[in-house]
Every structure is written in C-alpha cells, then in structure tokens.
Design an enzyme around this catalytic site. Structure first.
Site, PDB file in Angstrom:
ATOM      1  N   ARG A  17      -8.177  12.431  12.605  1.00 58.13           N
ATOM      2  CA  ARG A  17      -6.895  12.111  12.726  1.00 58.13           C
ATOM      3  C   ARG A  17      -6.073  13.557  12.614  1.00 58.13           C
ATOM      4  O   ARG A  17      -6.204  14.336  11.746  1.00 58.13           O
ATOM      5  CB  ARG A  17      -6.491  11.400  11.642  1.00 58.13           C
ATOM      6  CG  ARG A  17      -6.966   9.805  11.727  1.00 58.13           C
ATOM      7  CD  ARG A  17      -6.490   8.943  11.025  1.00 58.13           C
ATOM      8  NE  ARG A  17      -5.305   8.648  10.929  1.00 58.13           N
ATOM      9  CZ  ARG A  17      -4.159   7.714  10.154  1.00 58.13           C
ATOM     10  NH1 ARG A  17      -5.137   7.234   9.306  1.00 58.13           N
ATOM     11  NH2 ARG A  17      -3.201   7.400  10.500  1.00 58.13           N
ATOM     12  N   ASP A  21       2.459  -0.824  12.010  1.00 56.67           N
ATOM     13  CA  ASP A  21       1.035  -1.195  11.546  1.00 56.67           C
ATOM     14  C   ASP A  21       0.805  -2.856  11.788  1.00 56.67           C
ATOM     15  O   ASP A  21      -0.170  -3.205  11.788  1.00 56.67           O
ATOM     16  CB  ASP A  21       1.180  -1.426  10.057  1.00 56.67           C
ATOM     17  CG  ASP A  21       0.942   0.117   9.535  1.00 56.67           C
ATOM     18  OD1 ASP A  21       0.710   0.881  10.343  1.00 56.67           O
ATOM     19  OD2 ASP A  21       1.271   0.495   8.505  1.00 56.67           O
ATOM     20  N   LYS A  54       0.740  -1.180  -0.062  1.00 51.81           N
ATOM     21  CA  LYS A  54      -0.281   0.023   0.196  1.00 51.81           C
ATOM     22  C   LYS A  54       0.857   1.358   0.153  1.00 51.81           C
ATOM     23  O   LYS A  54       0.507   2.246  -0.674  1.00 51.81           O
ATOM     24  CB  LYS A  54      -1.076  -0.021   1.220  1.00 51.81           C
ATOM     25  CG  LYS A  54      -1.887   1.069   1.366  1.00 51.81           C
ATOM     26  CD  LYS A  54      -3.061   0.837   2.219  1.00 51.81           C
ATOM     27  CE  LYS A  54      -2.956   0.574   3.581  1.00 51.81           C
ATOM     28  NZ  LYS A  54      -2.966   1.979   4.274  1.00 51.81           N
ATOM     29  N   SER A  55       1.839   1.261   0.883  1.00 51.31           N
ATOM     30  CA  SER A  55       2.674   2.615   1.012  1.00 51.31           C
ATOM     31  C   SER A  55       3.500   2.824  -0.428  1.00 51.31           C
ATOM     32  O   SER A  55       3.412   4.027  -0.880  1.00 51.31           O
ATOM     33  CB  SER A  55       3.882   2.151   2.048  1.00 51.31           C
ATOM     34  OG  SER A  55       3.399   2.287   3.203  1.00 51.31           O
ATOM     35  N   GLY A 107      -4.697   8.082   5.467  1.00 53.59           N
ATOM     36  CA  GLY A 107      -3.869   9.209   6.160  1.00 53.59           C
ATOM     37  C   GLY A 107      -2.557   9.220   5.350  1.00 53.59           C
ATOM     38  O   GLY A 107      -2.307  10.405   5.015  1.00 53.59           O
ATOM     39  N   ARG A 135       2.924   5.844  -3.043  1.00 55.21           N
ATOM     40  CA  ARG A 135       3.916   6.688  -3.460  1.00 55.21           C
ATOM     41  C   ARG A 135       4.206   6.670  -4.964  1.00 55.21           C
ATOM     42  O   ARG A 135       4.848   7.706  -5.574  1.00 55.21           O
ATOM     43  CB  ARG A 135       5.204   6.448  -2.868  1.00 55.21           C
ATOM     44  CG  ARG A 135       5.341   6.747  -1.438  1.00 55.21           C
ATOM     45  CD  ARG A 135       6.210   5.911  -0.769  1.00 55.21           C
ATOM     46  NE  ARG A 135       6.559   6.428   0.785  1.00 55.21           N
ATOM     47  CZ  ARG A 135       5.784   6.176   1.700  1.00 55.21           C
ATOM     48  NH1 ARG A 135       4.737   5.465   1.560  1.00 55.21           N
ATOM     49  NH2 ARG A 135       5.913   6.462   3.062  1.00 55.21           N
TER      50      ARG A 135
HETATM   51  C1  S3P Z   1       2.996   4.836   6.422  1.00 55.06           C
HETATM   52  C2  S3P Z   1       3.552   5.256   7.405  1.00 55.06           C
HETATM   53  C3  S3P Z   1       2.878   4.808   8.686  1.00 55.06           C
HETATM   54  C4  S3P Z   1       2.163   3.615   8.553  1.00 55.06           C
HETATM   55  C5  S3P Z   1       0.981   3.957   7.589  1.00 55.06           C
HETATM   56  C6  S3P Z   1       1.692   4.075   6.286  1.00 55.06           C
HETATM   57  C7  S3P Z   1       3.386   5.376   4.939  1.00 55.06           C
HETATM   58  O1  S3P Z   1       2.231   5.787   9.387  1.00 55.06           O
HETATM   59  O2  S3P Z   1       1.374   3.601   9.971  1.00 55.06           O
HETATM   60  O3  S3P Z   1       0.178   2.891   7.235  1.00 55.06           O
HETATM   61  O4  S3P Z   1       2.874   4.927   3.880  1.00 55.06           O
HETATM   62  O5  S3P Z   1       4.173   6.269   4.968  1.00 55.06           O
HETATM   63  P1  S3P Z   1       3.103   7.066  10.237  1.00 55.06           P
HETATM   64  O6  S3P Z   1       4.045   7.906   9.008  1.00 55.06           O
HETATM   65  O7  S3P Z   1       2.116   8.060  10.544  1.00 55.06           O
HETATM   66  O8  S3P Z   1       3.908   6.458  11.088  1.00 55.06           O
END
Ligand code: S3P
Length: 438
Positions: A121, A317, A21-22, A93, A26
């Site tokens: 949030r 996570d 997902k991350s 987020g 990006r």
């Molecule tokens: C993420 C960073 C983390 C993680 C989120 C995905 C990212 O959050 O908990 O699920 O893709 O950069 P934080 O940067 O708030 O720690």
C-alpha cells in the site's frame, strides 16, 4: 479460514455494536503520548488496534489490558525509547500511517514492517508531508519496509491534503502534537474527524474553521492535554454489515445499540435511507466527544441510487457492503469518484467485481467505481460457489452477508482477516440467527 453460509435464516434480536477501530487506534496513540493515568472502555480488541498497541509497547508505552478488556495507561517516568526490532503493524494502514506521524514527532530511530497487503500500500502520502516537516524517512519506493531516524521537526508546517484522507490528516496532526511544532492543515473535503474530536476532548489547543467547502485545522505549538477516562463508541462500519443483513433478508427487525454517529461517518445511513431502508435512530447521546445512538432496522425493499462526489470519503469503508445492498435493490446503482478503493486492504473495486461475476450479478466496472444492476429476488445458485475474499476483511464480510440472498450456501475463502476489525463477527451473526460454518 474459509466460511460457508447457511440458508433459510431469519435475522432478529438486539446486539451491541463492537468498538470503533479508528477511534481505538487513536486513543492508544494519544493516550500513550499524554503519559498520564487513564482507562479506556469499549476498546476494539481486533488485530489492527492490537498491533498498534504492541508497537507502542515496543517503544515503551506500557499499555495493559485487564481481565474485563479495559485498556489501562499509567504514568511512566520516561517518555519513549528507541527499538531495534521492527514495529509490525500487521494489516493496518491506519496503524502504520498514524504511527509514522507520531514517532516522527517524538523523534525516534525505528523501522516498520507489516503483512503482504500493507507492504503493497502507498505510504508516500504520509512520507511526503512528514519529510517536508523535517522527518528523516527511508522507504522502498514509498512502501514498506520504512525506517525513520530521530530528528526535530520544523515549526508551523502548513499542508493542503491532495487526497481526502483522514489517515494523512491525523498522521500530520500527531507529528505536530508529539513535536510541539504547530500545524495548519487544509482539508478540501471533510474526512472522519475522530482525531480532532479526541484532541478537543483532552483539551488540545485546536481550532477548526470552514472556508467554503474546505476545513482549516490549526494545532497550536503548545498543548497541555489532560487525560480522563475514555469510552469508545461502536463502529458504524461494522454495524453496516448487520444493517444490510437485516434489510435484505427475511428479518423481523434488528436492534443495534451503541453505534457511533459521527456525521463524518454516517453517510452509509444516508445512502441506505435514499435506497429506501427503514432505519430508526433513537437514544442519541454523546460519549467522550463522539455522538452515538441505537438503530432499529427493518427488512426493506431497496432501490438503486447514485453515490459520488463529497459523500465518498464518508462511506469509503462501507462501499463493499453498499454494493451488496445495491445488488439486491431494484434498478441501477452507480458508484463513482471512489478510485481510493483500489489502494485499500485489497483493490476493493476489483474484489467486489470478481465476487459479482461469480454470483452472476450484472455490473459494469469503471476506473473509479462501478454500476450495479440489482434485483430484490434471491440468487438461484446451481453448483457450489467459492468467492475470494482477497484477504480483505470487508470483502469477506460483504460476501458472507450476500449469502443471505442465495438459494444455496456459498463459501467465502480466507476469512481470517475479519479478526482485524470485527473479532466477534461470527458470534454476533450467529446470535441474530445467521450461522456461518468453518
Ligand atoms: C481511516 C481512514 C480511512 C479509512 C480507514 C480508516 C482512519 O482511510 O478507509 O479504514 O482511521 O483514519 P483513508 O484516510 O486512507 O481514507
């Protein structure tokens, strides 16, 4: 959507890990910014990356998906455009925080919204540094709705992260990249480095050095990124649910292929191995600058462990599913320094504690963690049990996996947010022998 577990399951088989997902988030943003032809394979078609794709398309990115799920970028003869309608980042987020950085850097007039969880949030963690860079941002007390106005950013901004957050780091890097303004970020504890790896992969002028335990990340003012086709590796955070399923249940062994093995994300394997997990890593390789491998997981007798300090951002996570592993491990597990869990998609410490109380799993709560008294025995359930997911995908999937150790089926309520990160969770669990009923 409520889901009910089944009993007497035997987990086995070989499955492919769904896309990260991350990284999917990006590659959309960096791909759109590069404005060159590029194809992305392995993309996670989950609701979170899809809401980011929609938001980017609203500002004119022109990203399409072909019939095989490949994501396509083409070269546009314009850069980006303002948009009157709010960009809706749904539950994400990462989508919101990174898009704020990217669009502040491009210099657009925009407003942002999201679902109830995202609207509660904290966004000040990105609004503050972006404003210091020169962005004009209005918010409702550091929360959604948020609007930004076109402006140019100052040169050579330097920032030391006050929270260990890859989202904040990435938001600032994207603002610097999009505005060509040059950035220096100091990171006190290593957080996931997918943005840095992807920028390097596309040829950015990025330098990273360590000073003691800190990382200094410097992005130059001028960057000539060169697009090339990209393969997204599998998401170790999603694999973690299936790994724990195979470890705690009656499993004859599970193989998960194509799991992302970025060292800033593999803390979950380290933690599980410390607990006694039998996980064998093979076929290690590099895909588009990210390490990945295949994992073979065997049923194991787990024992309690202490998780605190520098490993926490790495496993942030995975703490809900590690808590489930701890509940079915012999002895005490202690989790500390994890107060960030209170501001995720739900207050995850509270959500885990609520589920444990209903299941009768002994635990103690702290502001920044919990201690869990585990047992490797099955939980004897006398009457029908309903567990709240708190509308949080990782809480829902964690308790569904806990169902493997319950004597009767349990129901987890409001599981629809599983589609934000793991759209084929039910298909995959069913294919390895664990049926979840709607
Ligand atoms: C993420 C960073 C983390 C993680 C989120 C995905 C990212 O959050 O908990 O699920 O893709 O950069 P934080 O940067 O708030 O720690």
């Amino acid at each position: 959507m409520n889901l009910t577990t089944s009993i007497d399951n035997k987990i086995s088989g070989t499955i492919q890990c769904p896309g990260d997902k991350s990284i999917s988030q990006r590659v959309l943003m960096i791909g759109a910014l590069m404005n060159q032809e590029m194809m992305v394979d392995g993309f996670l078609h989950g609701e979170d990356p899809l809401s980011t794709m929609n938001a980017l398309n609203q500002i004119g990115a022109g990203i399409t998906v072909d019939e095989n799920g490949l994501v396509q970028f083409c070269r546009r003869n314009y850069i980006f455009q303002h948009c009157d309608e709010s960009l809706n980042l749904g539950n994400s987020g990462t989508g919101l925080r990174l898009m704020l950085g990217l669009t502040a850097g491009i210099g657009l007039n925009l407003s942002f919204c999201g679902d109830e969880s995202l609207s509660s949030r904290p966004m000040s963690r990105v609004i503050k540094p972006l404003t210091e860079m020169g962005a004009k941002i209005e918010s409702s007390n550091g929360k959604l709705p948020i609007s930004i106005s076109a402006t140019s950013l100052h040169n050579q901004y330097t920032y030391e992260l006050p929270v260990a957050s890859a989202q904040v780091k990435s938001s600032i890097l994207l603002a610097g990249l999009a505005s060509g303004s040059g950035i220096q970020i100091t990171e006190p504890i290593q957080t996931r480095d997918h943005t840095e790896r992807m920028l390097n992969h596309f040829g950015a002028n990025l330098e990273i050095r360590s000073e003691g335990s800190k990382n200094i990340i410097q992005l130059a003012t001028s960057n000539h990124l060169k697009a090339k086709n990209y393969t997204v590796v599998g998401d170790i955070s999603s694999a973690a649910f299936l790994i724990v399923a195979a470890l705690i249940s009656n499993s004859s062994g599970l193989k998960i292929t194509n799991v992302g093995m970025n060292p800033s994300r593999t803390g979950v394997l380290e933690a599980l191995k410390k607990m006694g997990a039998n996980i064998v890593v093979s076929n290690q390789r590099l895909e588009s600058g990210e390490p990945c491998a295949d994992l073979e997981v065997k049923k194991s007798i787990l024992k309690g462990v202490e998780l605190s300090g520098e490993i926490i951002p790495n496993i942030i996570d995975e703490i809900p599913i590690l808590s489930i592993a701890a509940a079915f491990a012999e002895g005490e597990t202690l989790i500390r320094d994890a107060a960030e869990l209170r501001v995720k998609e739900s207050d995850r410490l509270q959500a885990v504690s609520d589920g444990f109380s209903i299941l009768g799993i002994a635990h103690k709560n702290f502001d920044d963690g919990m201690s869990i008294m585990g047992t490797s025995e099955k939980l004897y359930i006398e009457e029908p049990i309903n567990i709240e997911s708190h509308d949080d995908h990782r809480i829902a999937m964690s308790f569904l996996i806990a169902g493997l150790k319950c004597s009767r089926p349990i129901t987890v309520k409001n599981c629809k947010n599983i589609f934000t990160s793991f759209p084929n969770f039910m298909e995959l669990t069913s294919s390895i022998g664990y049926k979840l009923e709607k």
